[in-house]
Design an enzyme around this catalytic site. Structure first.
Site, PDB file in Angstrom:
ATOM      1  N   GLU A  46       7.791 -27.637 -29.349  1.00 45.92           N
ATOM      2  CA  GLU A  46       7.350 -28.906 -28.790  1.00 45.92           C
ATOM      3  C   GLU A  46       5.849 -29.109 -29.011  1.00 45.92           C
ATOM      4  O   GLU A  46       5.054 -28.179 -28.804  1.00 45.92           O
ATOM      5  CB  GLU A  46       7.666 -28.899 -27.292  1.00 45.92           C
ATOM      6  CG  GLU A  46       7.279 -30.139 -26.523  1.00 45.92           C
ATOM      7  CD  GLU A  46       7.647 -30.039 -25.049  1.00 45.92           C
ATOM      8  OE1 GLU A  46       7.563 -31.068 -24.351  1.00 45.92           O
ATOM      9  OE2 GLU A  46       8.019 -28.927 -24.588  1.00 45.92           O
ATOM     10  N   LYS A 115      11.014 -37.618 -26.025  1.00 46.51           N
ATOM     11  CA  LYS A 115      11.492 -36.868 -24.863  1.00 46.51           C
ATOM     12  C   LYS A 115      11.854 -37.848 -23.762  1.00 46.51           C
ATOM     13  O   LYS A 115      11.071 -38.760 -23.446  1.00 46.51           O
ATOM     14  CB  LYS A 115      10.400 -35.916 -24.406  1.00 46.51           C
ATOM     15  CG  LYS A 115      10.771 -34.947 -23.299  1.00 46.51           C
ATOM     16  CD  LYS A 115       9.622 -33.965 -23.084  1.00 46.51           C
ATOM     17  CE  LYS A 115       9.948 -32.886 -22.068  1.00 46.51           C
ATOM     18  NZ  LYS A 115       8.845 -31.897 -21.959  1.00 46.51           N
ATOM     19  N   CYS A 170      12.669 -29.787 -24.733  1.00 50.89           N
ATOM     20  CA  CYS A 170      12.368 -28.935 -23.578  1.00 50.89           C
ATOM     21  C   CYS A 170      13.081 -29.370 -22.284  1.00 50.89           C
ATOM     22  O   CYS A 170      14.247 -29.091 -22.088  1.00 50.89           O
ATOM     23  CB  CYS A 170      10.868 -28.860 -23.369  1.00 50.89           C
ATOM     24  SG  CYS A 170      10.386 -27.450 -22.335  1.00 50.89           S
TER      25      CYS A 170
END
Length: 636
Positions: A46, A115, A170
């Site tokens: 990430e 994200k 994540c």
């Protein structure tokens, strides 16, 4: 890429916080390593372009500008490469900053996935910098390179249809409803997670559990690439915990290892087949945009472990747990049948071989659970032309050590009379010679069951049912088959498990049973009184047949793929021609002997493979094997 195998890697790059030039150079090193190994997919952490721990520097225009240039540079660097590369970067679109996963290949930015779940608790402050995206797909460009930006993107390989890639980042994995769930339901077989998960006490195992569970629940491959060396340690420490799982099975793991590829192969064909089988999987779909790419078709070298004994755990402790569970399930199945029928007697043909020994042990456990007198277990040995002193002695000793009733009923005279009745000369050692003995034994057992108002317990195992290695309406038939879903390769371990926790007398007998060659003992013994008819000399090694059975019935693999996997699993044990010989025999016997499996007695399912016509396997008895043989015959 043949047979659905995709080579892939996770990689923790060494970075410098906010130094895009250094980081791009580090990523190029990773890409070069992946290209050298001809990987189809490389997943990086990430925000790896800038570093995850830039904090308020994310809001600096200079860093945002350099991040865009870095993405374009990496995309152009991939121009001559087949590898699909997924990496994290911060990007500004529509006046908002997003934490993104970028997918590039062959000079193209295939897509950018933002994200969706922005953490803002404990040590995380991402909402200070990053925005939550909408659900739309937008056309955007990076340094003149056009691409798509959105949460509903799938990356699909044109020439390998089972390879469909989805991306999440994540925290997306850690929430109750992860984006990967919708991605998988929309067709993604592989999920790439660009992550920066700091390390804490106990977090490593929790992270494993998350990835394992998600890959199992979604029937997908999951590649988790974690940030490592170079991230700021002002408040946190990052250890680069990389994980690759496939349908709940760990294929690879790294911890605190930087600049080394974690390489394995994903079996996307296997995942696709399993999704077809589990028909509750595909119940709803959101609308996703597919971005297509191509991969050069070449045979992927298989480096992942292919278990030569898929039914038998290699770890002794795990194997003991498996054995305990299986025997408990067998005993509980029989217990229920005895309760329902109100029978207090069972009849079992005890030859002194492995299968009947296991069946007897199951009967003992079931009777003990019901608190029934073990004398109600009536073990019958029926010696004939091929019975040896060794097996007869072991049968006698087993009954004595276990405290069950025991009778010897010789069947030689009855079989000779039957030969006379049907016009057989009694000296031709043909299939009639053998099967008359098996059917005579079954008649004795059935009649004794009537006499004692009990049940005949079947002893045949899963491997024998697959090969049809049983006499139709002979040992093929019983009133309850306790071993029907236990493969031969596991039977030996189950008996050994009981032996190791038994007193010396029973242990000695059980170990000798294990050491005795597997045989139906239907042909006369040698002059020395030894077994003359060894099953594996006739039908082939059971370890091979059990491997074939697992790959064909459990996964539906084609002859080419089964052979390919077998060559990896048995490398150094059997050569190609030997494996091919017995694979061909397996297919022919498996198809020709289905009629025996179509009328099996009841019996408990204990594992992932069973051939019960009321359970997991339904097949016409007159199905042709031609399609399978055509592919088999095309193999070198």
């Amino acid at each position: 890429m043949k047979d659905g195998f995709i080579s892939c890697a996770a990689y923790s790059a060494t970075i410098r916080v906010a130094d895009c030039t250094f980081n791009v150079a580090s990523l190029k090193q990773a890409i070069d390593k992946a290209a050298e190994k001809h990987l189809a997919l490389l997943v990086l952490p990430e925000l790896v372009v800038t570093g995850y721990t830039c904090a308020d520097l994310f809001l600096q225009v200079a860093l945002q500008r350099e991040a865009r240039k870095a993405i374009a540079e990496i995309a152009l660097y991939s121009t001559s490469l087949e590898t699909v590369i997924v990496f994290g970067a911060p990007l500004v679109f529509f006046g908002h900053l997003y934490n993104c996963g970028v997918v590039v290949q062959k000079g193209r930015i295939l897509g950018i996935v933002p994200k969706q779940n922005i953490p803002n608790y404990q040590e995380y402050y991402e909402k200070r910098w990053f925005s939550t995206p909408d659900a739309l797909t937008h056309e955007v460009e990076i340094e003149g390179l056009p691409t798509l930006f959105g949460t509903h993107l799938l990356f699909a390989c044109r020439n390998i249809p089972d390879f469909v890639l989805g991306v999440e980042i994540c925290e997306d994995l850690w929430v109750p409803l992860s984006p990967s769930t919708s991605l998988a339901l929309a067709g993604a077989t592989v999920i790439a997670n660009c992550s920066a998960s700091d390390e804490l006490v106990g977090k490593k195992q929790y992270r494993r559990n998350l990835v394992s569970s998600q890959s199992a629940k979604l029937i997908c491959a999951y590649i988790y690439s974690d940030a490592g060396s170079g991230e700021s340690s002002t408040d946190l420490v990052f250890c680069g915990h990389n994980l690759i799982y496939e349908n709940g099975t760990l294929l690879g793991e790294q911890f605190n290892t930087n600049e080394e590829l974690l390489v394995t192969e994903l079996d996307t064909g296997k995942l696709a087949i399993e999704r077809m089988r589990v028909n509750t999987f595909d119940q709803r779909r959101e609308v996703y945009t597919s971005v297509y790419f191509d991969l050069k078709e070449e045979e992927t070298q298989i480096t992942r472990f292919v278990d030569p004994a898929p039914f038998v755990p290699s770890d002794p402790e795990t194997r003991d747990v498996r054995c305990e569970k299986i025997m408990t399930l067998q005993a509980l199945g029989l217990k229920k049948r005895l309760e329902h029928t109100q029978c207090k007697d069972v009849i079992i043909g005890l030859s002194g071989g492995l299968d009947s020994t296991l069946a007897l042990l199951v009967c003992v456990q079931a009777f003990d659970l019901l608190k029934l007198d073990r004398k109600g277990i009536r073990a019958i040995t029926m010696p004939c032309f091929g019975t040896t002193k060794r097996t007869k002695g072991n049968a006698t000793a087993l009954a004595r050590e276990l405290g069950v009733s025991f009778s010897t009923i010789p069947i030689k005279k009855a079989v000779l009379q039957h030969f006379k009745d049907i016009g057989h000369d009694g000296t031709t050692l043909d299939v009639t010679y053998e099967n008359c003995q098996a059917r005579e034994r079954t008649q004795v057992l059935m009649d004794l069951a009537n006499f004692y108002k009990g049940l005949v317990i079947g002893t045949g195992d899963l491997s024998e049912l697959a090969l049809g290695w049983a006499t139709y309406n002979g040992d093929h038939m019983s009133m309850y088959g306790v071993n029907c879903s236990v493969p031969k390769s596991l039977v030996r371990h189950l008996v050994h498990y009981v032996a190791m926790k038994s007193d010396q007398g029973l242990k000695t007998v059980l170990l000798d049973v294990i050491a005795t060659p597997v045989s139906p003992e239907l042909l006369p013994a040698t002059k020395e009184g030894a077994i003359s008819q060894v099953t594996e000399d006739i039908v082939g090694p059971y370890e091979l047949h059990d491997f074939f059975l697992y790959q064909i019935v459990r996964w539906g693999f084609s002859p080419r793929k089964v052979l390919r996997l077998a060559l990896v699993a048995f490398d150094g044990t059997y050569d190609r021609q030997f494996i091919k010989k017995w694979l061909q025999i397996f297919y022919k016997r498996f198809f020709s002997q289905q009629f025996k499996r179509s009328c099996l007695p009841d019996g408990p399912k204990v594992g992932s493979v069973t051939l019960s016509p009321r359970g997991d396997w339904r097949m016409p008895s007159d199905a042709s094997v031609a399609v399978w043989m055509e592919e088999f015959n095309s193999l070198e």
